[in-house]
Design an enzyme around this catalytic site. Sequence first.
Site, PDB file in Angstrom:
ATOM      1  N   CYS A  19     -11.416  16.726  10.082  1.00  0.00           N
ATOM      2  CA  CYS A  19     -12.808  17.018   9.736  1.00  0.00           C
ATOM      3  C   CYS A  19     -12.933  18.017   8.590  1.00  0.00           C
ATOM      4  O   CYS A  19     -14.034  18.240   8.084  1.00  0.00           O
ATOM      5  CB  CYS A  19     -13.544  17.530  10.964  1.00  0.00           C
ATOM      6  SG  CYS A  19     -13.775  16.264  12.231  1.00  0.00           S
ATOM      7  N   HIS A 144     -12.626  -3.016  11.821  1.00  0.00           N
ATOM      8  CA  HIS A 144     -12.555  -3.421  10.418  1.00  0.00           C
ATOM      9  C   HIS A 144     -11.487  -2.596   9.722  1.00  0.00           C
ATOM     10  O   HIS A 144     -11.304  -1.409  10.023  1.00  0.00           O
ATOM     11  CB  HIS A 144     -13.908  -3.206   9.732  1.00  0.00           C
ATOM     12  CG  HIS A 144     -13.954  -3.717   8.328  1.00  0.00           C
ATOM     13  ND1 HIS A 144     -13.871  -5.057   8.013  1.00  0.00           N
ATOM     14  CD2 HIS A 144     -14.060  -3.068   7.145  1.00  0.00           C
ATOM     15  CE1 HIS A 144     -13.923  -5.206   6.706  1.00  0.00           C
ATOM     16  NE2 HIS A 144     -14.035  -4.016   6.153  1.00  0.00           N
ATOM     17  N   ASP A 228     -21.434  19.390  18.907  1.00  0.00           N
ATOM     18  CA  ASP A 228     -19.997  19.631  18.956  1.00  0.00           C
ATOM     19  C   ASP A 228     -19.572  20.408  17.720  1.00  0.00           C
ATOM     20  O   ASP A 228     -20.226  20.378  16.677  1.00  0.00           O
ATOM     21  CB  ASP A 228     -19.188  18.349  19.149  1.00  0.00           C
ATOM     22  CG  ASP A 228     -19.352  17.308  18.053  1.00  0.00           C
ATOM     23  OD1 ASP A 228     -20.167  17.516  17.144  1.00  0.00           O
ATOM     24  OD2 ASP A 228     -18.648  16.291  18.114  1.00  0.00           O
TER      25      ASP A 228
END
Length: 334
Positions: A19, A144, A228
Amino acid sequence: MTRSTETVRLTQYAHGGGCACKIPPGELEAVVAELHAHDPGAAGELIIGLDDGDDAAVVRIDGDRAIVATADFFTPVVDDPYDWGRIAATNALSDVYAVGGEPLVAVNLLGWPREKLPLDLAKEVLRGGLDVARAAACHVAGGHSVDDPEPKYGMAVTGLADPARLLRINGGRPGLPLSLTKPLGIGVLNTRHKATGEVFPQAVAAMTTLNRDASRAALAAGAGCATDVTGFGLLGHLYKLARASGVTAVVDVAAVPYLEGAREAVRDGYISGGTRRNLDWVRPWLDPGSLGENDLLLLADAQTSGGLLVAGEIPGAPIIGELIPLNGPHLQLR
């Protein structure tokens, strides 16, 4: 391809990791500022959208059922492909838990440099994601893939929630305590791992712990506000919560938990660019008290698959501060 899967360091194939490779929050908000229009002709009622930066979208489909939808993917945060798959899946599922939902079905999102990295490694990544989804009782139904210069993996997840029992980022109220369900320090340990190859099992364990129990505990305790803690760090996500709720958040810095080795990592300079951008973003709305720069960087550390930040008290989670009526800056450190 002749490269052995045992010698590949996945983190060396990406400019960022986890992240921490998110687009900076200030830049991202500017991009989506004009994209808040709801389509009145669409099916269902959009009850959580782009307005406050919640973790997932929620659409009411009838009186006591709502659909939760989210997607999350990122570049490798650890070198082990199976662990990376587990971490990325845990992180994607977290967005459903962060709004009080339960994941129902996920589809894989995979970018892979097929001329550089063996597909056997991609198989391990997908296996890690599948194992986490199974632990969460969430179906995985395809997905995908694209040929990509950098490896990327994550999931698009659909879940279910009770529209009367949601955790929203704008639900904070003065007088509520702030609970944090995972320790900080994931980002600096991952940065050290990428630079040195050192492995930190405590960080992997934190990143692969589902936020399911924390979400359920928050709902059981009557909480209505949570988010979060991921790429924008504790300070960034807490600022978004305080801003959306119209309150000031006071953090008891001594009560904030950290993973073993986190302070040493920041002392030794293993700080991602994303962490520095997080701190720069919140500075105008931050009263840092007497804290030094390293302590501020730890609080802004870009987490990957971090815990829930809940406005309320939940069993087993440390209380790290409280919400008070808006009084000067949105963030105060004490």
